[in-house]
Design a protein around this motif. Structure first.
Motif, short mmCIF file in Angstrom:
data_model
loop_
_atom_site.label_atom_id
_atom_site.label_comp_id
_atom_site.label_asym_id
_atom_site.label_seq_id
_atom_site.Cartn_x
_atom_site.Cartn_y
_atom_site.Cartn_z
N HIS A 255 17.37 2.70 43.45
CA HIS A 255 16.84 3.85 44.62
C HIS A 255 17.50 3.67 45.83
N CYS A 265 15.07 12.83 43.99
CA CYS A 265 14.80 11.77 42.90
C CYS A 265 13.25 11.71 42.62
N CYS A 267 11.45 9.15 43.13
CA CYS A 267 10.76 8.43 43.99
C CYS A 267 10.30 9.15 45.25
N CYS A 272 19.59 8.97 45.25
CA CYS A 272 19.47 7.84 44.84
C CYS A 272 20.49 7.37 43.73
ZN LIG Z 1 15.17 7.38 43.93
#
Ligand SMILES: [Zn+2]
Length: 298
Positions: A255, A265, A267, A272
């Motif tokens: 990440h 992403c 996250c 990332c």
């Molecule tokens: Zn990410």
């Protein structure tokens, strides 16, 4: 550390140290004799024989029928690490599969069960219950081989600390007490595992430690270990120690933002590394985005 300890006030501590020394010496040798162990560790033959008897009783060593002519003294019965008795349970939960294995004291993988399933589609509790079911199946097979788990290691695809997955973006997990949930689910299926010590870590950290301890790196003690599946992970080993970093998550490069304007992403960030080097991105750039089970077919 490799020297025998002379008797001091704490006799049980000394004996424990010497048991460990003899056990390690047999493991390093693979096959050896009491006389060779005595010569190696610098204890007397009777002292080593007594220690070996205890290790045989504990099921940590075994004797093979053949005799072995060493340089010192009469031929002796061959000693080797036990391939029954105490064993380690290893469980890896990944985005697209769960694997459970049982490893004996010689380091040999004796049982390995893998199930390919999409762990993104289920909640954390269900995934950990699946992992416990697969582990319980592996333990049933291991019991048939005379192997009894002495502890379990849980490898997880996310940031792990204190037995809890702090964040696993590819699974959508946040603050999941994975060790406890897994241990409880396993004990419900196999009551004999209640109280079994369970340790958990990030899967790349676990893989890096396996390379360090049992891999083919030889004298190499400083390296970067990268893992690339649906997620991209990494671990840094420096002078034989896993580098955890200030927050415990050193080496987790998946990440790291490569392009702040890049694709969104899981996250929550953008661009990332995983969006470019993860399995889904690689398959898409190879024109194979519709082949989700490529890893299973490999
Ligand atoms: Zn990410």
């Amino acid at each position: 550390m490799n020297q025998p300890t002379e008797p001091k006030a704490d006799k049980s501590g000394v004996r424990r140290h010497n048991l460990s020394l003899v056990l390690r010496t047999v493991h390093e040798a693979g096959e050896t004799t009491r006389a060779a162990v005595a010569a190696r560790v610098g204890l007397t033959r009777p002292a080593v024989s007594s220690l070996v008897e205890q290790l045989l009783d504990l099921g940590l060593l075994m004797e093979s029928g053949k005799t072995f002519s060493g340089q010192a003294g009469r031929p002796g019965t061959v000693l080797k690490p036990a391939d029954t008795g105490p064993a380690g349970l290893g469980v890896e939960i990944n985005v697209a599969y769960v694997t459970a294995c049982v490893v004996d004291l010689t380091g040999t993988d004796r049982v390995r069960h893998t199930e390919h399933l999409d762990n993104r589609a289920a909640g954390a509790g269900e995934v950990l219950a699946r992992a416990a079911r697969i582990a319980a199946g592996a333990l049933v097979e291991a019991a048939g081989l005379g192997l009894v788990p002495a502890g379990a290691g849980l490898a997880l695809p996310g940031l792990v600390s204190g037995g809890t997955v702090r964040q696993a973006p590819n699974l959508g997990w946040n603050d999941v007490p994975a060790e406890r949930l897994f241990a409880d689910a396993l004990a419900a299926l196999r009551p004999a595992t209640a109280g079994l010590p369970v340790a958990s870590d990030n899967e790349a950290n676990s893989a890096a430690l396996a390379e360090l301890w049992f891999g083919s790196l030889g004298e190499v003690r400083t390296f970067l270990h990268l893992t690339g599946e649906i997620g991209v992970g990494g671990a840094i080993v420096v002078h034989g120690e896993l580098l955890r970093g200030a927050h415990g998550f050193a080496g987790e490069i998946g990440h790291t933002v490569v392009d702040a304007e890049g694709p969104r992403c899981r996250c929550g960030s953008r661009g990332c590394l995983e969006q470019y080097a993860g399995q889904a991105a690689l398959l898409a750039s190879a024109g194979a985005a519709g082949v989700p089970d490529l890893a299973r077919r490999a």
